[in-house]
Design an enzyme around this catalytic site. Structure first.
Site, mmCIF file in Angstrom:
data_model
loop_
_atom_site.group_PDB
_atom_site.id
_atom_site.type_symbol
_atom_site.label_atom_id
_atom_site.label_comp_id
_atom_site.label_asym_id
_atom_site.label_seq_id
_atom_site.Cartn_x
_atom_site.Cartn_y
_atom_site.Cartn_z
ATOM 1 N N ASP A 14 0.836 -1.212 0.000
ATOM 2 C CA ASP A 14 0.000 0.000 0.000
ATOM 3 C C ASP A 14 0.867 1.258 0.000
ATOM 4 O OD1 ASP A 14 -2.094 1.808 0.258
ATOM 5 O OD2 ASP A 14 -3.163 0.583 1.693
ATOM 6 N N CYS A 239 -4.781 4.698 -1.944
ATOM 7 C CA CYS A 239 -5.229 4.067 -3.180
ATOM 8 C C CYS A 239 -5.284 5.125 -4.269
ATOM 9 C CB CYS A 239 -6.602 3.443 -2.967
ATOM 10 S SG CYS A 239 -7.301 2.805 -4.490
HETATM 11 N N1 COA Z 1 -1.219 -8.357 -13.475
HETATM 12 C C1 COA Z 1 -0.638 -7.893 -14.603
HETATM 13 N N2 COA Z 1 -1.318 -7.633 -15.740
HETATM 14 C C2 COA Z 1 -2.644 -7.853 -15.720
HETATM 15 C C3 COA Z 1 -3.300 -8.326 -14.587
HETATM 16 C C4 COA Z 1 -2.539 -8.575 -13.412
HETATM 17 N N3 COA Z 1 -3.108 -9.020 -12.291
HETATM 18 N N4 COA Z 1 -4.606 -8.447 -14.871
HETATM 19 C C5 COA Z 1 -4.776 -8.062 -16.141
HETATM 20 N N5 COA Z 1 -3.587 -7.693 -16.653
HETATM 21 C C6 COA Z 1 -3.313 -7.173 -17.992
HETATM 22 C C7 COA Z 1 -4.004 -7.970 -19.100
HETATM 23 O O1 COA Z 1 -3.177 -9.023 -19.514
HETATM 24 C C8 COA Z 1 -4.180 -6.940 -20.183
HETATM 25 O O2 COA Z 1 -2.930 -6.735 -20.821
HETATM 26 P P1 COA Z 1 -2.851 -6.221 -22.344
HETATM 27 O O3 COA Z 1 -3.466 -4.847 -22.353
HETATM 28 O O4 COA Z 1 -1.378 -6.204 -22.619
HETATM 29 O O5 COA Z 1 -3.633 -7.231 -23.134
HETATM 30 C C9 COA Z 1 -4.469 -5.665 -19.382
HETATM 31 O O6 COA Z 1 -3.906 -5.882 -18.079
HETATM 32 C C10 COA Z 1 -5.927 -5.367 -19.275
HETATM 33 O O7 COA Z 1 -6.623 -6.509 -18.818
HETATM 34 P P2 COA Z 1 -8.176 -6.492 -18.431
HETATM 35 O O8 COA Z 1 -8.559 -7.828 -17.912
HETATM 36 O O9 COA Z 1 -8.967 -5.920 -19.574
HETATM 37 O O10 COA Z 1 -8.152 -5.542 -17.187
HETATM 38 P P3 COA Z 1 -8.710 -4.059 -17.002
HETATM 39 O O11 COA Z 1 -8.097 -3.102 -17.949
HETATM 40 O O12 COA Z 1 -10.183 -4.121 -16.875
HETATM 41 O O13 COA Z 1 -8.067 -3.767 -15.542
HETATM 42 C C11 COA Z 1 -7.271 -4.770 -13.507
HETATM 43 C C12 COA Z 1 -8.440 -4.578 -14.450
HETATM 44 C C13 COA Z 1 -7.851 -5.457 -12.291
HETATM 45 C C14 COA Z 1 -6.221 -5.634 -14.151
HETATM 46 C C15 COA Z 1 -6.649 -3.400 -13.178
HETATM 47 O O14 COA Z 1 -7.671 -2.481 -12.916
HETATM 48 C C16 COA Z 1 -5.742 -3.483 -11.952
HETATM 49 O O15 COA Z 1 -4.682 -4.085 -12.006
HETATM 50 N N6 COA Z 1 -6.152 -2.866 -10.858
HETATM 51 C C17 COA Z 1 -5.392 -2.881 -9.620
HETATM 52 C C18 COA Z 1 -5.655 -1.647 -8.875
HETATM 53 C C19 COA Z 1 -4.884 -1.595 -7.595
HETATM 54 O O16 COA Z 1 -3.872 -2.235 -7.392
HETATM 55 N N7 COA Z 1 -5.395 -0.754 -6.696
HETATM 56 C C20 COA Z 1 -4.795 -0.529 -5.436
HETATM 57 C C21 COA Z 1 -4.905 -1.654 -4.485
HETATM 58 S S1 COA Z 1 -6.481 -1.838 -3.755
HETATM 59 ZN ZN ZN Z 2 -4.988 0.933 1.893
#
Ligand code: COA
Ligand code: ZN
Length: 299
Positions: A14, A239
Site C-alpha cells: 500500500d 489508493c
Molecule cells: N497483473 C498484470 N497484468 C494484468 C493483470 C494482473 N493481475 N490483470 C490483467 N492484466 C493485464 C491484461 O493481460 C491486459 O494486458 P494487455 O493490455 O497487454 O492485453 C491488461 O492488463 C488489461 O486486462 P483487463 O482484464 O482488460 O483488465 P482491465 O483493464 O479491466 O483492468 C485490472 C483490471 C484489475 C487488471 C486493473 O484495474 C488493476 O490491475 N487494478 C489494480 C488496482 C490496484 O492495485 N489498486 C490498489 C490496491 S487496492
Molecule cells: Zn490501503
C-alpha cells in the site's frame, strides 16, 4: 482487550503503490529485509496488478523471488495483493502460498479500482478459488466503512460480501478504511457486528490516516477484539483510485504506542524506526510517521 497484537506490515504494497517515482527493487527488498529484522512476522509485500494501473508494482515477481530466497524458510507469512486470477497465478508462480484479493464493498470504488461490478468480482473470486485450490486466498474489502463516491458504507453490504466469500471457503477477511474517514465508534460498531454474525472468521483491519484518526481507529479495533492490525512503514500509502485518501497509519508510530501500552507485538521499535528513517532517505513520498527518537533534536 487482546494483549497480543498480530501486526501486519503493508508498506511494501500500500505504501509503495502510491509513490510516483519508481522505487528500485533493491530498495524494496532491503526495506522488506529491515522490516523482517525488526520482528515483523506477516507482510503484504507487493501486488500483482496491471502495470498500466500501478506501474510501481511491475517488479512484483522479482521482489517476491529475492525475498523468498532469503526468508522463505523463516516461517514468516508473506503474501501479495491480487485483483484477479491472472495476478493470483503470477503470485503463485513467483512462490507465494498466500494472496489477498481485493473487492470494494461499494460499487463505484470497485469499478474505479478494478473495473468490475461487485458481482463480477465475487464471480471472479469463485473462479480464482477453483483455478488455484492450493493457494491460501484472503479477501481484502476496500471501502468497508466509507467510500469516496458513495459516503458511508452500509454494514449490511459488508456482511453480504463476507457471506458470499465464506460460502466459497474464504476464512480470513480484511476490513479496509480506504479513505481514512472512519471514526473509532464506526470501527468498533462495524467490527462488533461482523464478529457477532461471523464468529469463526479471522478479521484484520486496515486503516488510513487522512483525518488523524488512524491510531484511535486501530485502538478501537483492538478494543472490539480484533487483534490483527495493519499499518505501513512511514505512514506511506493510499489508493490511487480513491481521491483524497492519504497514507496508512505509520507502523513505527503504532508499534511505539502498542509497545508502550504493554501489548506484545514482537517488534523492536528502534529497528523499525531505523527502517522508517532509511525509507525516508531513499524514497520521495508523503510520509506521516514521527521520525525522531525521544530526546533526539527535532529540526
Ligand atoms: N497483473 C498484470 N497484468 C494484468 C493483470 C494482473 N493481475 N490483470 C490483467 N492484466 C493485464 C491484461 O493481460 C491486459 O494486458 P494487455 O493490455 O497487454 O492485453 C491488461 O492488463 C488489461 O486486462 P483487463 O482484464 O482488460 O483488465 P482491465 O483493464 O479491466 O483492468 C485490472 C483490471 C484489475 C487488471 C486493473 O484495474 C488493476 O490491475 N487494478 C489494480 C488496482 C490496484 O492495485 N489498486 C490498489 C490496491 S487496492
Ligand atoms: Zn490501503
Amino acid at each position: 482487550m487482546a494483549q497480543h497484537v498480530n501486526f501486519i506490515e503493508v508498506g511494501p504494497r500500500d505504501g509503495f503503490q502510491n509513490v510516483k517515482d519508481y522505487i528500485p527493487a533493491d530498495i524494496k527488498v532491503k526495506l522488506i529485509d529491515d522490516l523482517l529484522a525488526a520482528g515483523v512476522r506477516r507482510m503484504e509485500m507487493t501486488s500483482f496488478v496491471s502495470p498500466k494501473a500501478i506501474p510501481q508494482m511491475r517488479d512484483a515477481a522479482e521482489v517476491v523471488c529475492r525475498t523468498l530466497e532469503t526468508h522463505g524458510d523463516e516461517g514468516v507469512e508473506l503474501y501479495a495483493l491480487v485483483p484477479n486470477t491472472y495476478g493470483a497465478k503470477a503470485a503463485a508462480a513467483a512462490g507465494l502460498r498466500e494472496v489477498a484479493t481485493v473487492i470494494s464493498v461499494s460499487e463505484s470504488h470497485n469499478k474505479a479500482n478494478i473495473n468490475r461490478t461487485v458481482e463480477e468480482s465475487l464471480q471472479g473470486l469463485e473462479k480464482m478459488r477453483q483455478a488455484l485450490p492450493d493457494l491460501n486466498i484472503n479477501l481484502s474489502m476496500a471501502t468497508a466503512f466509507t467510500c469516496p463516491f458513495e459516503g458511508i458504507t452500509p454494514v449490511e453490504n459488508v456482511l453480504k460480501i463476507i457471506r458470499r466469500a465464506a460460502g466459497l471457503g474464504i476464512t480470513r477477511f480484511c476490513l479496509a478504511d480506504t479513505i481514512g474517514e472512519a471514526d473509532p465508534k464506526m470501527v468498533r460498531d462495524t467490527l462488533t457486528i461482523v464478529q457477532q454474525v461471523f464468529p469463526d472468521i479471522t478479521l484484520d483491519v486496515h486503516i488510513h490516516d487522512t483525518r488523524n484518526m488512524g491510531i484511535a481507529c486501530t485502538l478501537a479495533a483492538l478494543e472490539a477484539g480484533v487483534c490483527n492490525v495493519q499499518a505501513a512503514l512511514g505512514g506511506l500509502g493510499g489508493c490511487p483510485f480513491a481521491p483524497g485518501a492519504s497514507g496508512n497509519v505509520a507502523s513505527e508510530d503504532l508499534i511505539f504506542m502498542l509497545n508502550k501500552m504493554g501489548f506484545t507485538t514482537g517488534i523492536d521499535f528502534d529497528k523499525m524506526l531505523a527502517a522508517a528513517k532509511y525509507e525516508r532517505s531513499v524514497i520521495t513520498g508523503n510520509f506521516s510517521g514521527h521520525q525522531v527518537h525521544i530526546g533526539e533534536p527535532c529540526h
